[in-house]
Design a protein around this motif. Structure first.
Motif, PDB file in Angstrom:
ATOM      1  N   GLU A  41      12.738  96.306  28.606  1.00  0.00           N
ATOM      2  CA  GLU A  41      13.109  94.906  28.820  1.00  0.00           C
ATOM      3  C   GLU A  41      12.977  94.120  27.521  1.00  0.00           C
ATOM      4  OE1 GLU A  41      11.237  93.219  32.463  1.00  0.00           O
ATOM      5  OE2 GLU A  41      10.798  95.333  32.873  1.00  0.00           O
ATOM      6  N   ARG A  42      11.924  94.387  26.772  1.00  0.00           N
ATOM      7  CA  ARG A  42      11.724  93.709  25.485  1.00  0.00           C
ATOM      8  C   ARG A  42      12.861  94.050  24.515  1.00  0.00           C
ATOM      9  NH1 ARG A  42       6.294  91.974  24.810  1.00  0.00           N
ATOM     10  NH2 ARG A  42       5.056  92.582  26.604  1.00  0.00           N
ATOM     11  N   LYS A  43      13.217  95.322  24.450  1.00  0.00           N
ATOM     12  CA  LYS A  43      14.305  95.731  23.557  1.00  0.00           C
ATOM     13  C   LYS A  43      15.615  95.060  23.935  1.00  0.00           C
ATOM     14  CE  LYS A  43      12.820 100.296  22.014  1.00  0.00           C
ATOM     15  NZ  LYS A  43      13.171 101.732  21.991  1.00  0.00           N
ATOM     16  N   LEU A  44      15.886  94.989  25.225  1.00  0.00           N
ATOM     17  CA  LEU A  44      17.130  94.370  25.667  1.00  0.00           C
ATOM     18  C   LEU A  44      17.123  92.872  25.382  1.00  0.00           C
ATOM     19  CD1 LEU A  44      19.880  94.715  26.907  1.00  0.00           C
ATOM     20  CD2 LEU A  44      18.839  94.529  29.168  1.00  0.00           C
ATOM     21  N   LEU A  45      16.000  92.199  25.596  1.00  0.00           N
ATOM     22  CA  LEU A  45      15.917  90.773  25.271  1.00  0.00           C
ATOM     23  C   LEU A  45      16.160  90.529  23.788  1.00  0.00           C
ATOM     24  CD1 LEU A  45      12.950  89.254  27.331  1.00  0.00           C
ATOM     25  CD2 LEU A  45      15.376  88.725  27.528  1.00  0.00           C
ATOM     26  N   ARG A  46      15.563  91.368  22.947  1.00  0.00           N
ATOM     27  CA  ARG A  46      15.763  91.221  21.501  1.00  0.00           C
ATOM     28  C   ARG A  46      17.226  91.431  21.129  1.00  0.00           C
ATOM     29  NH1 ARG A  46      10.929  94.808  21.155  1.00  0.00           N
ATOM     30  NH2 ARG A  46       9.164  93.389  21.083  1.00  0.00           N
ATOM     31  N   CYS A  47      17.850  92.409  21.755  1.00  0.00           N
ATOM     32  CA  CYS A  47      19.262  92.683  21.513  1.00  0.00           C
ATOM     33  C   CYS A  47      20.117  91.491  21.924  1.00  0.00           C
ATOM     34  CB  CYS A  47      19.672  93.943  22.277  1.00  0.00           C
ATOM     35  SG  CYS A  47      21.412  94.366  22.122  1.00  0.00           S
ATOM     36  N   LEU A  48      19.851  90.935  23.096  1.00  0.00           N
ATOM     37  CA  LEU A  48      20.617  89.788  23.569  1.00  0.00           C
ATOM     38  C   LEU A  48      20.380  88.555  22.701  1.00  0.00           C
ATOM     39  CD1 LEU A  48      20.245  90.276  27.418  1.00  0.00           C
ATOM     40  CD2 LEU A  48      22.276  90.690  26.006  1.00  0.00           C
ATOM     41  N   LEU A  49      19.192  88.414  22.129  1.00  0.00           N
ATOM     42  CA  LEU A  49      18.917  87.325  21.207  1.00  0.00           C
ATOM     43  C   LEU A  49      19.810  87.464  19.973  1.00  0.00           C
ATOM     44  CD1 LEU A  49      17.336  84.812  20.403  1.00  0.00           C
ATOM     45  CD2 LEU A  49      15.553  86.335  19.484  1.00  0.00           C
ATOM     46  N   GLY A  50      20.010  88.682  19.513  1.00  0.00           N
ATOM     47  CA  GLY A  50      20.906  88.911  18.380  1.00  0.00           C
ATOM     48  C   GLY A  50      22.324  88.459  18.692  1.00  0.00           C
ATOM     49  N   PHE A  51      22.821  88.792  19.885  1.00  0.00           N
ATOM     50  CA  PHE A  51      24.151  88.339  20.293  1.00  0.00           C
ATOM     51  C   PHE A  51      24.184  86.807  20.363  1.00  0.00           C
ATOM     52  CE2 PHE A  51      24.720  92.698  21.865  1.00  0.00           C
ATOM     53  CZ  PHE A  51      26.022  92.938  21.451  1.00  0.00           C
ATOM     54  N   TYR A  52      23.132  86.220  20.904  1.00  0.00           N
ATOM     55  CA  TYR A  52      23.050  84.768  21.025  1.00  0.00           C
ATOM     56  C   TYR A  52      23.163  84.114  19.645  1.00  0.00           C
ATOM     57  CZ  TYR A  52      21.092  80.180  22.237  1.00  0.00           C
ATOM     58  OH  TYR A  52      20.900  78.840  22.416  1.00  0.00           O
ATOM     59  N   GLY A  90      27.755  99.820  26.441  1.00  0.00           N
ATOM     60  CA  GLY A  90      27.481  99.797  25.014  1.00  0.00           C
ATOM     61  C   GLY A  90      26.179  99.112  24.641  1.00  0.00           C
ATOM     62  N   LEU A  91      25.587  98.358  25.573  1.00  0.00           N
ATOM     63  CA  LEU A  91      24.315  97.706  25.268  1.00  0.00           C
ATOM     64  C   LEU A  91      23.200  98.715  25.029  1.00  0.00           C
ATOM     65  CD1 LEU A  91      23.862  94.526  27.485  1.00  0.00           C
ATOM     66  CD2 LEU A  91      24.029  94.668  25.014  1.00  0.00           C
ATOM     67  N   ASP A  92      23.308  99.883  25.669  1.00  0.00           N
ATOM     68  CA  ASP A  92      22.277 100.897  25.461  1.00  0.00           C
ATOM     69  C   ASP A  92      22.191 101.272  23.988  1.00  0.00           C
ATOM     70  OD1 ASP A  92      24.826 101.982  25.773  1.00  0.00           O
ATOM     71  OD2 ASP A  92      24.132 103.793  26.764  1.00  0.00           O
ATOM     72  N   GLU A  93      23.335 101.495  23.358  1.00  0.00           N
ATOM     73  CA  GLU A  93      23.336 101.841  21.934  1.00  0.00           C
ATOM     74  C   GLU A  93      22.867 100.675  21.082  1.00  0.00           C
ATOM     75  OE1 GLU A  93      27.042 103.522  20.665  1.00  0.00           O
ATOM     76  OE2 GLU A  93      27.114 104.873  22.395  1.00  0.00           O
ATOM     77  N   GLU A  94      23.327  99.472  21.401  1.00  0.00           N
ATOM     78  CA  GLU A  94      22.933  98.278  20.639  1.00  0.00           C
ATOM     79  C   GLU A  94      21.427  98.038  20.713  1.00  0.00           C
ATOM     80  OE1 GLU A  94      24.589  96.025  18.736  1.00  0.00           O
ATOM     81  OE2 GLU A  94      26.518  97.031  18.959  1.00  0.00           O
ATOM     82  N   ALA A  95      20.845  98.264  21.874  1.00  0.00           N
ATOM     83  CA  ALA A  95      19.422  97.991  22.076  1.00  0.00           C
ATOM     84  C   ALA A  95      18.540  99.194  21.750  1.00  0.00           C
ATOM     85  CB  ALA A  95      19.171  97.549  23.510  1.00  0.00           C
ATOM     86  N   GLY A  96      19.146 100.351  21.505  1.00  0.00           N
ATOM     87  CA  GLY A  96      18.359 101.555  21.240  1.00  0.00           C
ATOM     88  C   GLY A  96      17.722 102.121  22.493  1.00  0.00           C
ATOM     89  N   LEU A  97      18.448 102.046  23.599  1.00  0.00           N
ATOM     90  CA  LEU A  97      17.942 102.519  24.883  1.00  0.00           C
ATOM     91  C   LEU A  97      18.849 103.599  25.445  1.00  0.00           C
ATOM     92  CD1 LEU A  97      17.268  99.021  26.504  1.00  0.00           C
ATOM     93  CD2 LEU A  97      15.536 100.605  25.654  1.00  0.00           C
ATOM     94  N   GLU A  98      18.313 104.375  26.361  1.00  0.00           N
ATOM     95  CA  GLU A  98      19.132 105.298  27.135  1.00  0.00           C
ATOM     96  C   GLU A  98      19.877 104.479  28.187  1.00  0.00           C
ATOM     97  OE1 GLU A  98      19.449 108.587  26.620  1.00  0.00           O
ATOM     98  OE2 GLU A  98      18.071 108.424  24.917  1.00  0.00           O
TER      99      GLU A  98
END
Length: 87
Positions: A10-21, A34-42
């Motif tokens: 959840e933290r990784k995804l929030l950080r990723c979405l902050l980058g998009f923001y 594609g968010l999995d690759e952007e956030a570094g998640l499976e």
């Protein structure tokens, strides 16, 4: 202080979405694909993180695309993570 109710995914995804923001603006609503690759998640981690963040009211979710966007509460949580040095 970290919010213990957020998982690592959840933290990784929030950080990723902050980058998009920051890059696109408040209307940034990246597609879930594609968010999995952007956030570094499976892929399964992304799916679980999206569900959890949505349930906590930190992101909005549109099934049609599907896409996600930070809510005001999600933006505040992502900024707190960044202040902690985790971004």
């Amino acid at each position: 202080m970290s919010d213990p109710s957020l998982s690592g995914s959840e933290r990784k995804l929030l950080r990723c979405l902050l980058g998009f923001y920051r890059e696109i603006g408040p209307g940034a609503a990246p597609a879930v694909k594609g968010l999995d690759e952007e956030a570094g998640l499976e892929r399964w981690e992304t799916s679980e993180a999206v569900s959890a963040l949505r349930a906590k009211g930190l992101i909005e979710y549109w099934e049609l695309q599907p896409a996600v966007r930070l809510t005001p509460e999600g933006l505040r949580a992502a900024l707190r993570l960044e202040e902690e040095g985790g971004a």
